[in-house]
Each structure stands twice: as C-alpha cells, then as structure tokens.
Write an enzyme that holds these catalytic residues in place. Structure first.
Site, PDB file in Angstrom:
ATOM      1  N   HIS A  28       0.837  -1.202   0.000  1.00  0.00           N
ATOM      2  CA  HIS A  28       0.000   0.000   0.000  1.00  0.00           C
ATOM      3  C   HIS A  28       0.871   1.251   0.000  1.00  0.00           C
ATOM      4  O   HIS A  28       1.716   1.424   0.877  1.00  0.00           O
ATOM      5  CB  HIS A  28      -0.898  -0.021   1.240  1.00  0.00           C
ATOM      6  CG  HIS A  28      -1.861   1.110   1.299  1.00  0.00           C
ATOM      7  ND1 HIS A  28      -1.888   2.019   2.319  1.00  0.00           N
ATOM      8  CD2 HIS A  28      -2.848   1.490   0.447  1.00  0.00           C
ATOM      9  CE1 HIS A  28      -2.854   2.895   2.115  1.00  0.00           C
ATOM     10  NE2 HIS A  28      -3.454   2.602   0.974  1.00  0.00           N
ATOM     11  N   HIS A  70      -0.942  11.240  -2.317  1.00  0.00           N
ATOM     12  CA  HIS A  70      -2.242  10.828  -1.794  1.00  0.00           C
ATOM     13  C   HIS A  70      -3.134  12.022  -1.483  1.00  0.00           C
ATOM     14  O   HIS A  70      -4.308  12.063  -1.835  1.00  0.00           O
ATOM     15  CB  HIS A  70      -2.041   9.988  -0.525  1.00  0.00           C
ATOM     16  CG  HIS A  70      -3.321   9.540   0.115  1.00  0.00           C
ATOM     17  ND1 HIS A  70      -4.033  10.326   1.004  1.00  0.00           N
ATOM     18  CD2 HIS A  70      -4.033   8.398  -0.018  1.00  0.00           C
ATOM     19  CE1 HIS A  70      -5.115   9.690   1.394  1.00  0.00           C
ATOM     20  NE2 HIS A  70      -5.146   8.509   0.788  1.00  0.00           N
TER      21      HIS A  70
HETATM   22  O1  G3P Z   1      -6.462   1.394  -2.992  1.00  0.00           O
HETATM   23  C1  G3P Z   1      -6.791   1.150  -1.689  1.00  0.00           C
HETATM   24  C2  G3P Z   1      -6.501   2.323  -0.788  1.00  0.00           C
HETATM   25  O2  G3P Z   1      -5.307   2.927  -1.178  1.00  0.00           O
HETATM   26  C3  G3P Z   1      -7.600   3.324  -0.776  1.00  0.00           C
HETATM   27  O3  G3P Z   1      -7.487   4.278   0.226  1.00  0.00           O
HETATM   28  O4  G3P Z   1      -6.952   6.512   1.057  1.00  0.00           O
HETATM   29  O5  G3P Z   1      -5.234   4.748   1.178  1.00  0.00           O
HETATM   30  O6  G3P Z   1      -5.849   5.744  -1.001  1.00  0.00           O
HETATM   31  P1  G3P Z   1      -6.330   5.365   0.367  1.00  0.00           P
HETATM   32 MG    MG Z   2      -4.628   4.607  -2.334  1.00  0.00          MG
END
Ligand code: G3P
Ligand code: MG
Length: 260
Positions: A28, A70
C-alpha cells in the site's frame, strides 16, 4: 477460536479472467510502514520485502503532470505547503517527501508517475494506479495517468490495474484503456455499489476492511466480483478477512500480513 479461524485458510485465488493475477498482499502506497509513502524508496522497500504488486496514488500537478501523491495538500508528506493542484511540477519535484517519515529518507523526492513506472518495471513490480483526482479533474487525471503508462508499459507485461473511488475517473479509464482492468474502491458500502461496479466494467472491488463481512464477501462473489480489503496491517485481522474469503489485502506492512 472464531468462526473465521475454524474455517481454516482460504484457498489461493484463481487469476482474474482478464489475465491479471492478484497477489494475496499488495504493497500500500509502496510499503508505507517501511518507507515514505508514494516514493521510489517505497517501491524499493516493497520489492525488498518480496512484494509483487504495489498500489500508488496518482494526482495531477497544476500543469497536468501525473505524480504520486495521496493528499490534496503537500503539507503532510513533504516539506512544501499548498495544494497539489495549484503547484507546478517544477516546484513539486524539488520537495523533500522523505524527511517527515524519517531522517534516513531525507531528500527523497515526490516521483512523477513516469519515474515510478520506470522503477516498477525494473523491479518487476505489477502496479495498481489509484486515480486520486483533485475535485473537477476526475476524467483528466485518469486520462493523463493512462497516457503516461501506455507510453512505455510493455505489451508483454500485465497491464496496470486502474482503481479509483471516483466513478468518473473509472469511466474515463474505460474509454482510454478499455482492455486494462479497473477496480472500484468503496469505503462504507453504499446503496447499489455493485451496480456501479458493473456499469463501469470493474474487475474487482476494494473495500475498507472495517466493513468486510462474510455476507458482503459472498454477495460480491455471487456477482462475480472479487473483493479486496484495504488497509490491513494487523496479522490477526488479515487472517480473519482472508478466511472471510477476501481475495487480497492492501498493506503498509506486507511482511506482517502474508496471505495463506
Ligand atoms: O487502494 C486502496 C486504498 O489505497 C484506498 O485508500 O486513502 O489509502 O488511497 P487510500
Ligand atoms: Mg490509495
């Protein structure tokens, strides 16, 4: 022992029909527990952990360059401030996106999508490009990200997964790259989300892990849509959602949540 634990380990998932093979764990924002999120150092950290696929967030600078970021704002992850959408690439590329994570990463830059894809290719990583548009730039962000990815992603490598919370971004992705797999992201499930997934031709759905239930996993499976959970960093929670039938998890700490 919980019902999920009694059920034993879930079987390994088959490949998706479009040829995309999802690993059980997707890094992630790279591997955000180990290196600054959405940076080249993060991709290297993920690869060093044995991760085979990473998720990164893609936004556009003021002048339309897709970068890994992000937030709407530069402040949390870099030494800059202000809105990403109001800052040109020439300024963003000079920012330090590493020091806030740790002094050992001082000077780590915000990468362009092009730089990130180049490194992912050389590390052998598959990528999930989460289109994270600033408001009003939903279609443009998807189109520009795909334009960059298409320019040098080899045809013999499995195409990037394009995911988003934005239905507009996914609709634009479907037009720009009809053959590339798309994933609809949802937080708390809302009414008829699966209809939206169907309409957008989504190959999978990503859900906030706090809303994962066996019923939802089974419902999704009945719709023919694999369900993925984000962001799972706790090994016990990971085992629980795998045993519920979750196909893959997104994790900041892929080393802690290895799949069955
Ligand atoms: O793609 C899954 C996740 O990344 C979605 O939430 O806020 O971490 O981008 P976020
Ligand atoms: Mg994400």
């Amino acid at each position: 022992m919980s019902a999920a634990e009694r059920a034993g380990p879930a079987p390994a998932p088959p490949p998706l029909s479009d040829g995309l093979v999802l690993p059980r764990v997707i890094g992630h924002r790279g591997a955000a527990a180990h290196a600054p999120e959405n940076t080249l150092a993060g991709l290297r950290a993920a690869a060093a952990l044995g991760v085979t696929m990473v998720e990164v967030d893609v936004k556009l600078t003021a002048d339309g360059v897709p970068v890994l970021m992000h937030d709407e704002w530069l402040d949390r992850t870099t030494d800059g401030s202000g809105a990403v959408r109001a800052t040109p690439w020439a300024d963003i590329r000079r920012l330090d996106a590493g020091s806030r994570f740790g002094s050992g990463f001082a000077g780590e830059p915000v990468p362009s999508l092009e730089q990130a894809l180049d490194l992912a290719l050389s590390l052998g990583l598959a990528v999930d490009l989460e289109i994270k548009p600033c408001r009003g730039r939903e279609a443009e962000t998807a189109r520009k990200a795909i334009e960059v990815a298409r320019a040098f992603w080899p045809a013999d490598r499995s195409a990037p997964l394009i995911s988003s919370f934005s239905a507009r971004s996914l609709a634009a992705a479907a037009q720009a790259a009809p053959g590339w797999p798309r994933g609809l992201l949802i937080g708390r499930p809302y009414r008829s989300w699966w209809r939206i997934a169907r309409r957008l031709g989504a190959a999978l759905v990503g859900i906030d892990h706090r809303y994962v239930t066996i019923r939802r996993v089974e419902y999704c499976r009945a719709q023919g849509l694999p369900l993925l959970a984000y962001t799972v960093n706790d090994p016990i929670r990971a085992r629980t959602v795998y045993n519920f039938g979750i196909r893959s998890v997104f994790s900041d700490a892929p080393d802690r949540v290895a799949g069955p």
